[in-house]
Write a protein that holds these residues in place. Structure first.
Motif, PDB file in Angstrom:
ATOM      1  N   THR A   1     -17.620   8.300  22.328  1.00  0.00           N
ATOM      2  CA  THR A   1     -17.623   7.064  21.983  1.00  0.00           C
ATOM      3  C   THR A   1     -17.662   6.035  21.395  1.00  0.00           C
ATOM      4  O   THR A   1     -18.646   5.423  21.489  1.00  0.00           O
ATOM      5  CB  THR A   1     -16.589   6.397  23.275  1.00  0.00           C
ATOM      6  OG1 THR A   1     -15.667   7.710  23.876  1.00  0.00           O
ATOM      7  CG2 THR A   1     -15.699   5.761  23.276  1.00  0.00           C
TER       8      THR A   1
ATOM      9  N   ALA B   1     -17.907   2.903  19.847  1.00  0.00           N
ATOM     10  CA  ALA B   1     -17.819   1.298  20.563  1.00  0.00           C
ATOM     11  C   ALA B   1     -18.329   0.134  18.654  1.00  0.00           C
ATOM     12  O   ALA B   1     -19.120   0.289  18.548  1.00  0.00           O
ATOM     13  CB  ALA B   1     -18.477   0.667  21.956  1.00  0.00           C
TER      14      ALA B   1
ATOM     15  N   THR C   1      -8.573  -1.802  20.798  1.00  0.00           N
ATOM     16  CA  THR C   1      -9.577  -2.508  21.533  1.00  0.00           C
ATOM     17  C   THR C   1     -10.464  -3.069  20.881  1.00  0.00           C
ATOM     18  O   THR C   1     -10.706  -4.444  21.504  1.00  0.00           O
ATOM     19  CB  THR C   1     -10.279  -1.591  22.473  1.00  0.00           C
ATOM     20  OG1 THR C   1     -10.779  -0.012  21.446  1.00  0.00           O
ATOM     21  CG2 THR C   1      -9.550  -0.639  23.022  1.00  0.00           C
TER      22      THR C   1
ATOM     23  N   THR D   1     -13.744   9.424  18.226  1.00  0.00           N
ATOM     24  CA  THR D   1     -14.889  10.343  18.453  1.00  0.00           C
ATOM     25  C   THR D   1     -14.486   9.883  20.065  1.00  0.00           C
ATOM     26  O   THR D   1     -16.400  10.542  20.432  1.00  0.00           O
ATOM     27  CB  THR D   1     -15.159   8.510  18.419  1.00  0.00           C
ATOM     28  OG1 THR D   1     -14.320   7.826  18.658  1.00  0.00           O
ATOM     29  CG2 THR D   1     -15.696   7.882  17.004  1.00  0.00           C
TER      30      THR D   1
ATOM     31  N   ARG E   1     -12.558  11.164  23.527  1.00  0.00           N
ATOM     32  CA  ARG E   1     -11.253  11.397  25.071  1.00  0.00           C
ATOM     33  C   ARG E   1     -11.502  10.811  25.893  1.00  0.00           C
ATOM     34  O   ARG E   1     -12.497  10.593  26.967  1.00  0.00           O
ATOM     35  CB  ARG E   1     -10.821  12.838  25.270  1.00  0.00           C
ATOM     36  CG  ARG E   1      -9.674  12.570  25.556  1.00  0.00           C
ATOM     37  CD  ARG E   1      -9.400  14.349  25.838  1.00  0.00           C
ATOM     38  NE  ARG E   1      -8.993  15.366  25.584  1.00  0.00           N
ATOM     39  CZ  ARG E   1      -8.070  15.437  24.558  1.00  0.00           C
ATOM     40  NH1 ARG E   1      -7.134  14.267  25.027  1.00  0.00           N
ATOM     41  NH2 ARG E   1      -8.033  16.456  23.638  1.00  0.00           N
ATOM     42  N   ALA E   2     -10.552   9.205  26.526  1.00  0.00           N
ATOM     43  CA  ALA E   2     -10.669   8.744  27.337  1.00  0.00           C
ATOM     44  C   ALA E   2     -10.850   9.396  28.303  1.00  0.00           C
ATOM     45  O   ALA E   2      -9.708  10.777  28.986  1.00  0.00           O
ATOM     46  CB  ALA E   2      -9.828   7.429  27.843  1.00  0.00           C
TER      47      ALA E   2
ATOM     48  N   ARG F   1      -5.912   9.719  26.778  1.00  0.00           N
ATOM     49  CA  ARG F   1      -5.785   8.933  25.081  1.00  0.00           C
ATOM     50  C   ARG F   1      -7.666   9.378  24.250  1.00  0.00           C
ATOM     51  O   ARG F   1      -8.206   9.609  24.681  1.00  0.00           O
ATOM     52  CB  ARG F   1      -5.563   7.598  25.098  1.00  0.00           C
ATOM     53  CG  ARG F   1      -4.525   7.371  26.044  1.00  0.00           C
ATOM     54  CD  ARG F   1      -4.728   5.411  26.626  1.00  0.00           C
ATOM     55  NE  ARG F   1      -3.319   4.922  26.491  1.00  0.00           N
ATOM     56  CZ  ARG F   1      -2.299   4.416  25.607  1.00  0.00           C
ATOM     57  NH1 ARG F   1      -2.921   4.660  23.920  1.00  0.00           N
ATOM     58  NH2 ARG F   1      -0.961   4.450  26.247  1.00  0.00           N
TER      59      ARG F   1
ATOM     60  N   GLN G   1      -9.958   8.780  21.386  1.00  0.00           N
ATOM     61  CA  GLN G   1     -10.351   7.167  20.814  1.00  0.00           C
ATOM     62  C   GLN G   1     -10.477   7.708  18.936  1.00  0.00           C
ATOM     63  O   GLN G   1     -11.302   8.433  18.854  1.00  0.00           O
ATOM     64  CB  GLN G   1     -11.728   7.467  21.189  1.00  0.00           C
ATOM     65  CG  GLN G   1     -11.676   6.965  23.078  1.00  0.00           C
ATOM     66  CD  GLN G   1     -10.657   6.508  23.641  1.00  0.00           C
ATOM     67  OE1 GLN G   1     -10.987   5.027  23.636  1.00  0.00           O
ATOM     68  NE2 GLN G   1      -9.275   6.025  24.558  1.00  0.00           N
TER      69      GLN G   1
ATOM     70  N   SER H   1     -11.591  -0.224  16.165  1.00  0.00           N
ATOM     71  CA  SER H   1     -11.629   1.498  17.513  1.00  0.00           C
ATOM     72  C   SER H   1     -10.191   1.390  18.153  1.00  0.00           C
ATOM     73  O   SER H   1      -9.720  -0.116  18.552  1.00  0.00           O
ATOM     74  CB  SER H   1     -12.208   1.038  18.661  1.00  0.00           C
ATOM     75  OG  SER H   1     -13.935   1.002  18.034  1.00  0.00           O
TER      76      SER H   1
ATOM     77  N   SER I   1      -6.607   3.499  20.208  1.00  0.00           N
ATOM     78  CA  SER I   1      -7.052   4.723  21.684  1.00  0.00           C
ATOM     79  C   SER I   1      -5.329   4.856  21.030  1.00  0.00           C
ATOM     80  O   SER I   1      -4.298   4.274  21.034  1.00  0.00           O
ATOM     81  CB  SER I   1      -7.342   4.542  22.447  1.00  0.00           C
ATOM     82  OG  SER I   1      -6.314   3.472  23.359  1.00  0.00           O
TER      83      SER I   1
END
Length: 352
Positions: free
Chosen positions: A21, A23, A46, A313, A315-316, A320, A322, A341, A343
Motif C-alpha cells: 500500500t 501512501a 484518504t 497498490t 487491499r485493505a 477495499r 487501495q 490515495s 479506497s
C-alpha cells in the motif's frame, strides 16, 4: 493526453500490489484524512500530495504524468507523456530513478499507457500512431505489438491522433493485455470507444491480437485510464475539461464478460445485437471532500485536476482496494502534478 482534453491469480504487478500500500507523503503540500472521507458509498479519499509538482529529478522535469503501475518489489512506475519513465519509492513516492524512452528511430514518444509485465519489462503505449512497445528496465526497446488497421491514426486508419491508446492494463493471470482508446473512431458514434486486447501467444511469448470491445463514455468525456481489478473487471477513469469550469473525473467499474467482440464490427452505433461493456458509476470525484486542496485555475472542486493515471497498490483488511491516482500537469503553470490515495469497495459480480 496533452491539455485536450473471490481474488483470482493475478499478474506479477497485481500480485505485488495485493501486499503493498503506497501512501502519499506528508508535507506542507499534502492533505491527510484522519478518518474516512467519502466521495460516494463505494469510494473514499484518504490523502493527496502535491510534493512532486514542478520539481525535477536528475535533470528531468517530474510532471506530465499520464500513467502509474506497480513494479516488482512494490515500487511505483510513473510514466510521463514526454517519454520519461520514473521509479517512485513505495513509501515516499519520490523519484529514485528515471529512464528515457524512444521509438525505433530514436524519436520521443507521446507515452500514455503503462503496464509492467511479469518478467519486469515495461509495456508502453504511444497515442500518436498508436503503438504498444516493450522496454527493458533500462529503457532498451525490445519489440512492439501489432495494432489493428482501423485503430491507427488517419489516413492509415480511422483514429484521431491523441485520442488513441490512453489506458493499458494486464488482466488477471497476465495472459491478456488490454488497451483503452480515449476517443471514438471515425464512423463510430461519438462516445463509443474501443478496448483492444492481445493474448499471450505462448507461455513466454509475445502477444497477438485478440478480442475487441465497445465501451460508451459519458457525454463530453474520454477514457483516460483503465486498470484491471483482481476479479477481472476494469476500473475506468473518464475525464473531460471545460475552460472556465474545470475538470470532470468519474470512476467507473466496467464488466466485459457479456460484451460483444467487435473486431469484425465495422461501425459501432449502439446497434441492436452488439452489446457494449456494462459500466457502473463508483464515484464522481467532484463529490470528494477537498481535504484543503487548492486549485490554480477554476475547478468545481479544488481537489480536481487533469487526472490521467491509476493503479491498484493493495487491499485493505476490509477488502477495499487501495488506489493511487495522478494528474498530468501538462507542464502548465496553472495545473498541478497531484497524487491521490483512494479506497474502493467493489460491488459483487452478478451472474447472467
Amino acid at each position: 493526453m496533452r491539455m485536450r482534453s473471490v481474488l483470482a491469480t493475478v499478474t506479477a504487478g497485481l500480485a505485488a500490489a495485493t501486499c503493498v500500500t503506497a501512501a502519499a507523503p506528508a508535507d506542507a503540500h499534502s492533505g491527510k484524512a484522519p478518518g474516512v472521507h467519502a466521495c460516494s458509498p463505494a469510494v473514499s479519499i484518504t490523502s493527496y500530495s502535491d510534493a512532486l509538482d514542478k520539481t525535477t529529478y536528475d535533470g528531468t522535469f517530474v510532471g506530465n504524468l499520464s500513467a502509474l503501475a506497480v513494479d516488482h518489489g512494490g515500487r511505483i512506475a510513473a510514466l510521463s507523456d514526454r517519454s520519461s519513465l520514473f521509479t517512485l519509492d513505495r513509501e515516499t513516492l519520490k523519484p529514485t530513478s528515471v529512464v528515457n524512452l524512444v521509438d525505433e528511430k530514436g524519436a520521443a514518444l507521446d507515452s500514455e499507457g503503462l503496464a509492467v509485465d511479469r518478467d519486469g519489462t515495461r509495456l508502453v503505449t504511444s497515442e500518436t500512431e498508436p503503438s504498444v512497445r516493450r522496454y527493458e528496465r533500462d529503457g532498451t526497446l525490445v519489440g512492439s505489438l501489432p495494432v489493428p488497421d482501423a485503430l491507427k491514426v488517419a489516413p492509415a486508419g480511422r483514429a484521431t491522433s491523441n485520442l488513441t491508446f490512453e489506458g493499458l492494463t494486464l488482466l488477471p493471470g497476465g495472459h491478456t493485455l488490454l488497451a483503452a482508446m480515449e476517443g471514438s473512431l471515425s464512423g463510430d458514434t461519438a462516445g463509443i470507444v474501443r478496448f483492444q486486447t492481445w493474448d499471450r501467444a505462448t507461455r513466454q511469448g509475445d502477444f497477438r491480437l485478440s478480442a475487441q470491445y465497445g465501451y460508451r463514455t459519458d457525454t463530453g468525456l474520454g477514457v483516460s485510464e483503465a486498470q484491471a481489478t483482481p476479479d477481472g473487471r476494469l476500473l475506468v477513469l473518464e475525464r473531460g475539461f471545460t475552460a472556465g469550469v474545470g475538470n470532470t473525473v468519474r470512476l467507473y467499474l466496467a464488466d466485459l464478460r457479456h460484451a460483444t467482440d467487435t473486431r469484425r464490427v465495422d461501425t459501432l452505433t449502439g446497434q441492436e445485437g452488439v452489446r457494449l461493456a456494462r459500466k457502473t458509476l463508483l464515484a464522481d470525484l467532484v463529490n470528494c471532500p477537498s481535504l484543503g486542496a487548492r486549485a490554480k485555475q477554476p475547478q468545481p472542486n479544488p481537489l480536481l485536476d487533469n487526472i490521467e493515471g491509476l493503479t491498484i497498490t493493495g487491499r485493505a483488511p476490509d477488502g477495499r482496494l487501495q488506489l493511487l491516482l495522478v494528474s498530468d500537469d501538462n507542464q502548465n503553470a496553472v495545473q498541478t502534478t497531484r497524487l491521490y490515495s483512494l479506497s474502493v469497495r467493489l460491488p459483487h459480480t452478478v451472474n447472467g
